[in-house]
Design an enzyme around this catalytic site. Structure first.
Site, mmCIF file in Angstrom:
data_model
loop_
_atom_site.group_PDB
_atom_site.id
_atom_site.type_symbol
_atom_site.label_atom_id
_atom_site.label_comp_id
_atom_site.label_asym_id
_atom_site.label_seq_id
_atom_site.Cartn_x
_atom_site.Cartn_y
_atom_site.Cartn_z
ATOM 1 N N ASP A 1 29.036 -11.384 -38.749
ATOM 2 C CA ASP A 1 28.022 -10.580 -39.444
ATOM 3 C C ASP A 1 28.388 -9.102 -39.482
ATOM 4 O O ASP A 1 27.652 -8.287 -40.023
ATOM 5 C CB ASP A 1 26.644 -10.763 -38.808
ATOM 6 C CG ASP A 1 26.578 -10.232 -37.384
ATOM 7 O OD1 ASP A 1 27.609 -9.804 -36.832
ATOM 8 O OD2 ASP A 1 25.462 -10.240 -36.827
ATOM 9 N N SER B 1 19.794 -4.391 -30.867
ATOM 10 C CA SER B 1 20.140 -5.811 -30.734
ATOM 11 C C SER B 1 21.377 -6.059 -29.893
ATOM 12 O O SER B 1 21.468 -7.096 -29.214
ATOM 13 C CB SER B 1 20.334 -6.425 -32.124
ATOM 14 O OG SER B 1 21.272 -5.678 -32.886
ATOM 15 N N HIS C 1 27.236 -7.452 -34.807
ATOM 16 C CA HIS C 1 26.946 -7.787 -33.418
ATOM 17 C C HIS C 1 28.193 -8.198 -32.645
ATOM 18 O O HIS C 1 29.088 -8.858 -33.187
ATOM 19 C CB HIS C 1 25.904 -8.900 -33.363
ATOM 20 C CG HIS C 1 24.586 -8.485 -33.930
ATOM 21 N ND1 HIS C 1 24.113 -8.945 -35.143
ATOM 22 C CD2 HIS C 1 23.654 -7.625 -33.456
ATOM 23 C CE1 HIS C 1 22.932 -8.393 -35.395
ATOM 24 N NE2 HIS C 1 22.637 -7.594 -34.390
#
Length: 285
Positions: free
Chosen positions: A260, A53, A263
């Site tokens: 989070d 990601s 990321h």
């Protein structure tokens, strides 16, 4: 009769004026055609972007939606193209992995700032800027085992790489310049995956090079900034132990991370793109 004689000079000039107008229009058309052919159609240098990601891009997109903020380093440019999901070249724009990194909320990644940094470097060095082709291939939440030879992600990446290198009707055959790889967060969950990361990464690189017929393909891997489990340090050390030739290491540790805890933020992605560009330029001088 006198009126006819007085109009005669203008009548004699008329063909000349028409010629100038036609020549001017033709010149403008030629300039427009040259400009269009120099900026769009196909790239000259191609880069694969693969991994999880943080390569797919979550900058500004960790709260359920993307905030839509596009820094100048990520702005569209006619000299930065992306290979679309349908294998067509188009002007690149954020989110770069739209239609590729599926079932995820996408934001800013390192690809666009990487390309802009290359263009700036070439301009400052008075080199004719290439047209950069970015080939997004990343998929979030995937361990490296999901990228091994014969898996759907591996096969998709190679199919996209081969499509990107096809010669087009209005340009030279694009050259695959490097694979940019940012992956490993999912391998921090289980100790058994962390322990074998080096061997899996080396097998992955060897397979990619063999299947593309490019034994010296430059691979730039990003050292983890974060992880999804508690074995981050083990995977980071495993990344540094990869000892294949022409594999470079760029460390993302210390770059700003979103709320989070996984990321990279948009500014961090911009910085990472510049770091990747510096690594590529240093490796190809």
């Amino acid at each position: 009769m006198a009126q006819l004689l007085s109009a005669l000079p203008m009548l004699m000039l008329l063909p000349f004026l028409l010629f100038l107008a036609t020549a001017g229009a033709a010149g403008a058309e030629e300039a427009a055609t040259a400009s269009a052919s120099a900026t769009a159609s196909s790239p000259t240098l191609v880069f694969l972007l693969a991994g999880q990601s943080n390569m797919g891009g979550r900058g500004g997109a960790t709260s359920g939606t993307w905030d839509g903020v596009v820094p100048p380093d990520c702005a569209p440019s006619p000299r930065i193209l992306r290979l679309s999901p349908s294998l067509r070249w188009e002007e690149a724009r954020e989110p770069l992995h739209a239609g590729i990194d599926l079932h995820n909320v996408l934001g800013v990644g390192p690809g666009m700032p990487f390309a802009h940094a290359l263009l700036r470097s070439w301009r400052s060095g008075r080199r004719r800027p290439a047209v950069v082709g970015l080939v997004p291939c990343a998929q979030g939440a995937t361990p490296i085992a999901n990228w091994s030879r014969g898996t759907p992600l591996y096969d998709r990446m190679l199919a996209r790489a081969r499509a990107a290198m096809q010669q087009t009707a209005n340009g030279p055959r694009p050259r695959l310049a490097a694979l940019l790889w940012y992956q490993g967060e999912a391998d921090t969950i289980r100790r058994q995956d962390a322990d074998v990361y080096t061997s899996r990464m080396e097998a992955f690189v060897r397979d990619v090079r063999r299947d593309l017929g490019m034994p010296d393909l430059l691979v730039i891997q990003v050292g983890l900034a974060t992880g999804q489990g508690k074995f981050v340090d083990i995977v980071r050390e495993a990344q540094r132990r990869v000892s294949l030739h022409n594999v470079k290491y760029v460390d993302a540790k210390g770059l700003p991370v979103a709320s989070d805890y996984t990321h990279l933020t948009t500014p961090a992605q911009v910085q990472l793109g510049k770091m990747l560009a510096a690594s590529y330029l240093a490796a190809t001088l």
